[in-house]
Design a protein around this motif. Structure first.
Motif, PDB file in Angstrom:
ATOM      1  N   HIS A   1      -5.172  12.604   3.599  1.00 52.67           N
ATOM      2  CA  HIS A   1      -5.597  11.302   4.114  1.00 52.67           C
ATOM      3  C   HIS A   1      -4.863  11.070   5.440  1.00 52.67           C
ATOM      4  O   HIS A   1      -3.708  11.460   5.583  1.00 52.67           O
ATOM      5  CB  HIS A   1      -5.181  10.256   3.080  1.00 52.67           C
TER       6      HIS A   1
ATOM      7  N   THR B   1      -0.956   9.938   5.884  1.00 52.81           N
ATOM      8  CA  THR B   1       0.214  10.833   5.850  1.00 52.81           C
ATOM      9  C   THR B   1       0.689  11.142   7.272  1.00 52.81           C
ATOM     10  O   THR B   1       1.885  11.203   7.541  1.00 52.81           O
ATOM     11  CB  THR B   1      -0.128  12.164   5.136  1.00 52.81           C
TER      12      THR B   1
ATOM     13  N   ALA C   1      -0.134   9.557  -3.515  1.00 57.71           N
ATOM     14  CA  ALA C   1      -1.287   8.661  -3.660  1.00 57.71           C
ATOM     15  C   ALA C   1      -2.256   9.145  -4.745  1.00 57.71           C
ATOM     16  O   ALA C   1      -2.972   8.347  -5.337  1.00 57.71           O
ATOM     17  CB  ALA C   1      -2.014   8.523  -2.327  1.00 57.71           C
ATOM     18  N   LEU C   2      -2.273  10.471  -4.983  1.00 55.12           N
ATOM     19  CA  LEU C   2      -3.189  11.027  -5.985  1.00 55.12           C
ATOM     20  C   LEU C   2      -2.396  11.604  -7.162  1.00 55.12           C
ATOM     21  O   LEU C   2      -2.901  12.444  -7.905  1.00 55.12           O
ATOM     22  CB  LEU C   2      -4.058  12.118  -5.339  1.00 55.12           C
TER      23      LEU C   2
ATOM     24  N   LEU D   1       4.782   5.058   3.086  1.00 54.80           N
ATOM     25  CA  LEU D   1       4.976   6.209   3.972  1.00 54.80           C
ATOM     26  C   LEU D   1       5.659   5.760   5.264  1.00 54.80           C
ATOM     27  O   LEU D   1       6.581   6.412   5.760  1.00 54.80           O
ATOM     28  CB  LEU D   1       3.624   6.874   4.283  1.00 54.80           C
TER      29      LEU D   1
ATOM     30  N   SER E   1       0.847  -1.204   0.000  1.00 58.04           N
ATOM     31  CA  SER E   1       0.000   0.000   0.000  1.00 58.04           C
ATOM     32  C   SER E   1       0.874   1.242   0.000  1.00 58.04           C
ATOM     33  O   SER E   1       2.088   1.155   0.243  1.00 58.04           O
ATOM     34  CB  SER E   1      -0.906   0.028   1.242  1.00 58.04           C
ATOM     35  N   CYS E   2       0.252   2.371  -0.221  1.00 58.30           N
ATOM     36  CA  CYS E   2       0.931   3.657  -0.067  1.00 58.30           C
ATOM     37  C   CYS E   2       1.288   3.874   1.401  1.00 58.30           C
ATOM     38  O   CYS E   2       2.356   4.398   1.726  1.00 58.30           O
ATOM     39  CB  CYS E   2       0.017   4.772  -0.568  1.00 58.30           C
ATOM     40  N   THR E   3       0.398   3.464   2.297  1.00 60.08           N
ATOM     41  CA  THR E   3       0.642   3.627   3.736  1.00 60.08           C
ATOM     42  C   THR E   3       1.923   2.894   4.140  1.00 60.08           C
ATOM     43  O   THR E   3       2.727   3.411   4.923  1.00 60.08           O
ATOM     44  CB  THR E   3      -0.566   3.092   4.533  1.00 60.08           C
TER      45      THR E   3
ATOM     46  N   ASP F   1       3.887  12.318  -0.612  1.00 60.06           N
ATOM     47  CA  ASP F   1       2.725  11.413  -0.658  1.00 60.06           C
ATOM     48  C   ASP F   1       2.099  11.603  -2.035  1.00 60.06           C
ATOM     49  O   ASP F   1       1.468  12.626  -2.316  1.00 60.06           O
ATOM     50  CB  ASP F   1       1.745  11.766   0.466  1.00 60.06           C
TER      51      ASP F   1
ATOM     52  N   SER G   1      -0.258   5.023  -4.463  1.00 61.33           N
ATOM     53  CA  SER G   1      -1.319   4.093  -4.057  1.00 61.33           C
ATOM     54  C   SER G   1      -2.014   3.518  -5.284  1.00 61.33           C
ATOM     55  O   SER G   1      -2.283   4.239  -6.243  1.00 61.33           O
ATOM     56  CB  SER G   1      -2.360   4.823  -3.207  1.00 61.33           C
TER      57      SER G   1
ATOM     58  N   GLU H   1      -5.376  -3.609  -3.648  1.00 56.51           N
ATOM     59  CA  GLU H   1      -4.538  -2.877  -2.707  1.00 56.51           C
ATOM     60  C   GLU H   1      -3.165  -2.855  -3.347  1.00 56.51           C
ATOM     61  O   GLU H   1      -2.824  -3.737  -4.143  1.00 56.51           O
ATOM     62  CB  GLU H   1      -4.456  -3.591  -1.344  1.00 56.51           C
ATOM     63  N   GLY H   2      -2.354  -1.894  -2.990  1.00 55.79           N
ATOM     64  CA  GLY H   2      -1.006  -1.890  -3.539  1.00 55.79           C
ATOM     65  C   GLY H   2      -0.383  -0.521  -3.478  1.00 55.79           C
ATOM     66  O   GLY H   2      -1.092   0.491  -3.371  1.00 55.79           O
TER      67      GLY H   2
ATOM     68  N   LYS I   1      -8.007   4.860  -7.342  1.00 53.31           N
ATOM     69  CA  LYS I   1      -6.910   5.772  -7.680  1.00 53.31           C
ATOM     70  C   LYS I   1      -6.572   5.612  -9.178  1.00 53.31           C
ATOM     71  O   LYS I   1      -7.225   4.849  -9.883  1.00 53.31           O
ATOM     72  CB  LYS I   1      -5.737   5.508  -6.752  1.00 53.31           C
TER      73      LYS I   1
HETATM   74  C1  LIG Z   1      -5.405   6.905  -0.632  1.00 51.39           C
HETATM   75  C2  LIG Z   1      -4.377   7.728   0.051  1.00 51.39           C
HETATM   76  C3  LIG Z   1      -3.428   7.157   0.921  1.00 51.39           C
HETATM   77  C4  LIG Z   1      -3.488   5.713   1.328  1.00 51.39           C
HETATM   78  O1  LIG Z   1      -3.199   4.844   0.290  1.00 51.39           O
HETATM   79  P1  LIG Z   1      -3.265   3.262   0.550  1.00 51.39           P
HETATM   80  O2  LIG Z   1      -2.655   2.669  -0.684  1.00 51.39           O
HETATM   81  O3  LIG Z   1      -4.702   2.905   0.713  1.00 51.39           O
HETATM   82  O4  LIG Z   1      -2.454   2.982   1.759  1.00 51.39           O
HETATM   83  C5  LIG Z   1      -2.445   7.973   1.427  1.00 51.39           C
HETATM   84  N1  LIG Z   1      -2.399   9.289   1.145  1.00 51.39           N
HETATM   85  C6  LIG Z   1      -3.294   9.893   0.340  1.00 51.39           C
HETATM   86  C7  LIG Z   1      -3.178  11.349   0.046  1.00 51.39           C
HETATM   87  C8  LIG Z   1      -4.337   9.126  -0.206  1.00 51.39           C
HETATM   88  O5  LIG Z   1      -5.267   9.732  -0.972  1.00 51.39           O
END
Ligand SMILES: *Cc1c(COP(=O)(O)O)cnc(C)c1O
Length: 388
Positions: free
Chosen positions: A90, A93, A163-164, A68, A63-65, A161, A185, A196-197, A190
């Motif tokens: 989110h 972060t 993710a977007l 981070l 995941s993105c988490t 971050d 993310s 997930e990933g 997304k």
């Molecule tokens: C969706 C999102 C995350 C979390 O991403 P995951 O892959 O679900 O862990 C983190 N930061 C931002 C800004 C997001 O929009």
């Protein structure tokens, strides 16, 4: 188009993965083969993602988490440290430094973009600050010139971050290659979906090596390097933050479609922006400037307070017309119970983040939608606003 009597009604989800036979084929190939994790699809996904961003290193994660969290660990963030994060983001972060025993210190955002304000970062730097985390809000790049200059003056690393921000660029560098690390993310709604990933990008070989180790228990060698299965040493703490081969196969195919999907988002966002800009009572975040590329995660409208419309009323009215609007993000993270209670934050501490949280409605522009959908969304928004 008649949107008043509900005669013409579409169903427009906020987000949906754009999958076809190619994704199904790729996942089937994995399922018919012997390797479900640590395999060639994962390596290929990392190589293709490195190509897309121009990052010398890309590490696939769960995941993105996870990215981070591992970024914070790689940068030595721990108890007694502070990491500056935007108030409007989110919760992941902020959770990343907190999971390391450090404190997330929130900074307010720029009301014209929703991105973290450089002046607010500067105000919050203390001798305990160990890193700065930025979010390219809804896909518009942060002011990376000012932020990296400020960070360099204080000797602080920047975590992006992203993710977007698949496709986001700043002065022709991809988001995720400007700071110490970038974290992407692949959650279903997304830009690129693997269920997930996530992916961590970095220009620093030592960070990449550490993240590779810590995504797999802190084991000293990967599976290919183990001549006798099961024989390995553990040299550090680590987690299981790996991506499976099924997910990586989805990612490889999604990347083949990335240019096409990004272009569809760009067209959708441009069409919707031009239609909405004529509606009184609405404000939009500023668009990308010539040195920026927007990834168009969504298009948020800000309701002017004098319209008397509430965010929730607009979201529900759009829902009645089949439009999956969302709110990014409905509560600033420092005002969420965990952070509010821990650090005694109050309403009014982050006026711009709070305004965005309370007054914005996020409209879909994803690659699953087309020009007709944008017409329908714009007409429906106009009708909802007019009815007050
Ligand atoms: C969706 C999102 C995350 C979390 O991403 P995951 O892959 O679900 O862990 C983190 N930061 C931002 C800004 C997001 O929009």
């Amino acid at each position: 188009m008649d949107t008043s009597g509900g005669v013409v009604r579409k169903v427009i989800p906020f987000g949906a993965p754009v999958f076809d036979e190619r994704e199904i084929q790729a996942v089937s190939e994995v399922l018919r083969g012997p390797i479900l994790t640590h395999g060639p699809w994962g390596e290929q996904f990392e190589a293709r993602f490195a190509e897309l961003t121009g990052a010398p290193h890309a590490v696939a994660l769960s995941s993105c988490t996870a990215g981070l969290h591992l970024s914070m660990l790689a940068l030595g963030v721990g108890p007694g440290h502070e990491v500056i994060v935007p108030a409007q983001t989110h919760t992941a972060t902020a959770h990343a430094p907190e999971m390391c025993g450090a404190r997330a210190v929130f900074a307010d955002v720029d009301p014209a973009t929703g991105n973290i304000s450089t002046a607010e970062i500067e105000r919050r730097i203390t001798p305990r600050t160990r890193a700065i985390a930025v979010v390219h809000f809804l896909g518009l790049p942060c002011d990376m010139d000012a932020i990296t200059a400020l960070a360099a003056r204080h000797g602080l690393p920047v975590v992006e971050d992203c993710a977007l921000a698949v496709g986001t660029r700043h002065r022709n560098r991809a988001a995720g290659t400007i700071g110490a690390t970038g974290c992407f993310s692949f959650y279903p709604i997304k830009h690129i979906a693997t269920g997930e990933g996530g992916m961590l990008t970095t220009t620093d070989a030592a960070i990449a090596a550490r993240v590779r180790k810590q995504r797999a228990f802190g084991i000293d060698r990967d599976v290919a390097q183990r001549s006798i299965p099961g024989v390995y040493d553990v040299t550090m703490l680590g987690n299981n933050y790996r991506m499976s081969e099924m997910q990586a196969a989805l990612g490889v195919v999604q990347l083949q479609k990335q240019t096409e999907m990004a272009e569809q988002r760009r067209r959708n966002a441009a069409a919707l922006r031009s239609k909405l800009s004529a509606i009184p009572g609405l404000r939009l975040f500023r668009d990308a400037q010539p040195h920026e590329t927007h990834s168009h995660y969504c298009l948020s409208i800000m309701l002017e307070p004098d319209t008397g419309l509430t965010r929730d009323r607009v979201v529900l009215a759009l829902k009645e017309h089949g439009i999956g609007a969302s709110i990014y993000y409905a509560t600033p993270v420092p005002l969420m119970t965990y952070y509010r209670q821990k650090y005694d934050y109050q309403r009014g501490d982050f006026p711009h983040a709070e305004f965005i949280a309370e007054q914005t409605v996020s409209l879909p522009v994803g690659a699953h939608l087309d020009a007709d959908d944008m017409d329908y969304i714009a007409a429906t928004v106009a009708a909802v606003i007019n009815q007050g």
